[in-house]
Design a protein around this motif. Structure first.
Motif, PDB file in Angstrom:
ATOM      1  N   PRO A   1      74.901 -51.243  32.236  1.00 41.83           N
ATOM      2  CA  PRO A   1      75.492 -50.162  31.430  1.00 41.83           C
ATOM      3  C   PRO A   1      76.662 -49.467  32.120  1.00 41.83           C
ATOM      4  O   PRO A   1      77.347 -48.656  31.493  1.00 41.83           O
TER       5      PRO A   1
ATOM      6  N   GLN B   1      65.708 -49.238  32.542  1.00 45.93           N
ATOM      7  CA  GLN B   1      65.978 -49.834  31.235  1.00 45.93           C
ATOM      8  C   GLN B   1      66.481 -48.803  30.230  1.00 45.93           C
ATOM      9  O   GLN B   1      67.127 -49.162  29.235  1.00 45.93           O
ATOM     10  N   GLN B   2      66.211 -47.529  30.489  1.00 41.44           N
ATOM     11  CA  GLN B   2      66.636 -46.465  29.577  1.00 41.44           C
ATOM     12  C   GLN B   2      68.044 -45.937  29.894  1.00 41.44           C
ATOM     13  O   GLN B   2      68.567 -45.101  29.173  1.00 41.44           O
TER      14      GLN B   2
ATOM     15  N   THR C   1      71.896 -45.356  30.069  1.00 46.40           N
ATOM     16  CA  THR C   1      72.979 -45.603  29.111  1.00 46.40           C
ATOM     17  C   THR C   1      74.317 -45.185  29.723  1.00 46.40           C
ATOM     18  O   THR C   1      74.362 -44.388  30.669  1.00 46.40           O
ATOM     19  N   PRO C   2      75.424 -45.702  29.169  1.00 51.45           N
ATOM     20  CA  PRO C   2      76.739 -45.262  29.642  1.00 51.45           C
ATOM     21  C   PRO C   2      76.938 -43.753  29.522  1.00 51.45           C
ATOM     22  O   PRO C   2      77.620 -43.151  30.348  1.00 51.45           O
TER      23      PRO C   2
END
Length: 302
Positions: free
Chosen positions: A100, A52-53, A55-56
């Motif tokens: 992401p 969930q953490q 990122t792109p």
């Protein structure tokens, strides 16, 4: 528990999904597993605690690190594809709100330039002077292939009614069932006339222009085999195959005419971008001429 281990626990659920529900091959699953293990190891180094953490920015950092480690474009594309598919699965399971990796561009592998042979080598290849019927047939195929830039499938599918020898043209059925009319040149016409006189010796079973000793339409594999054999017999120092003659036709036409659109039509390319690869070959030729001839190109040479 190390972050990578907790991250990989979800990967194992995904791999089980691929194995049980998708029923992918063991080799494919092993490839996915290998890629996901490397991905998890990298994200462990960034202290990522959960998917969930993700990122792109972290995904781009992983891609950049892979490139620095020497990963080729095709292998990096495979790694990103594995990650993207895994994240898609998480979204489908309600484990992530969005993927992401969706906006991360996949690197393009360098497109290999087609191999061609120079005009002198083509002349050497086509200088087959044996007069037995099979040699005449083979030289005719070589002349037609190079004279019109045909695809292998177009050559073997030629029927006698597709020939217009008076005008020096043939009708071929290309990709997407698109028919096109091609000039093939005087020399190819002369050899077609010679071959057609001998063709009846093999008691042809249909209207195929090029037939085997059994009278049936010649196979693509047989053409490939015969072209390779003639390359060796004629002393050509590179492997000869049908597509190499098509590449040579395109390159020589573009070098002489500079008319990219006309070459596109002759080759039967739906998109001009497909034909533009031959401009790179032409530029390589021009660059080699420049390097050999221009005074400033010789600086630093003793």
């Amino acid at each position: 528990m190390p972050a990578s281990e907790s991250l990989f626990q979800r990967c194992e659920d995904y791999l089980r999904f691929l194995r049980v529900e998708r029923q992918l091959s063991p080799l494919t699953i092993t490839n996915y597993q290998r890629q996901l293990q490397v991905i998890c190891q990298f994200f462990e180094s960034t202290s990522l605690g959960s998917w969930q953490q993700l990122t792109p920015v972290l995904i781009r950092a992983m891609a950049a690190k892979s490139r620095r480690d020497g990963l080729k474009a095709a292998s990096l594309a495979l790694r990103l594809s594995a990650l993207r598919s895994f994240l898609d699965w998480q979204v489908s399971q309600g484990l992530l709100p969005a993927n992401p990796a969706k906006g991360i561009a996949t690197p393009r592998a360098a497109r290999p330039l087609p191999k061609n042979i120079d005009v002198d080598s083509v002349d050497q290849l086509l200088a087959i002077d044996l007069q037995d019927p099979l040699s005449v047939r083979d030289r005719t195929m070589l002349e037609v292939m190079y004279g019109g830039g045909l695809r292998l499938s177009e050559l073997v599918n030629l029927d006698c009614q597709h020939l217009e020898l008076e005008s020096g043209e043939v009708w071929v059925m290309g990709k997407g069932s698109k028919e096109r009319r091609l000039p093939i040149g005087k020399t190819a016409v002369e050899w077609l006339v010679r071959w057609l006189e001998m063709r009846e010796l093999f008691l042809p079973e249909d209207n195929a222009v090029f037939i085997s000793q059994q009278g049936r339409r010649i196979s693509t594999r047989n053409v490939q085999k015969r072209f390779a054999q003639w390359g060796v017999l004629q002393g050509i120092n590179t492997h000869i195959h049908p597509h190499k003659l098509r590449h040579s036709f395109a390159t020589h036409m573009l070098e002489s005419s500079g008319d990219l659109r006309a070459v596109q039509e002759l080759l039967g390319h739906a998109n001009l971008s497909t034909t533009q690869i031959y401009t790179h070959l032409d530029f390589q030729h021009l660059a080699s001429v420049y390097d050999a001839a221009h005074p400033r190109a010789k600086r630093g040479k003793s």
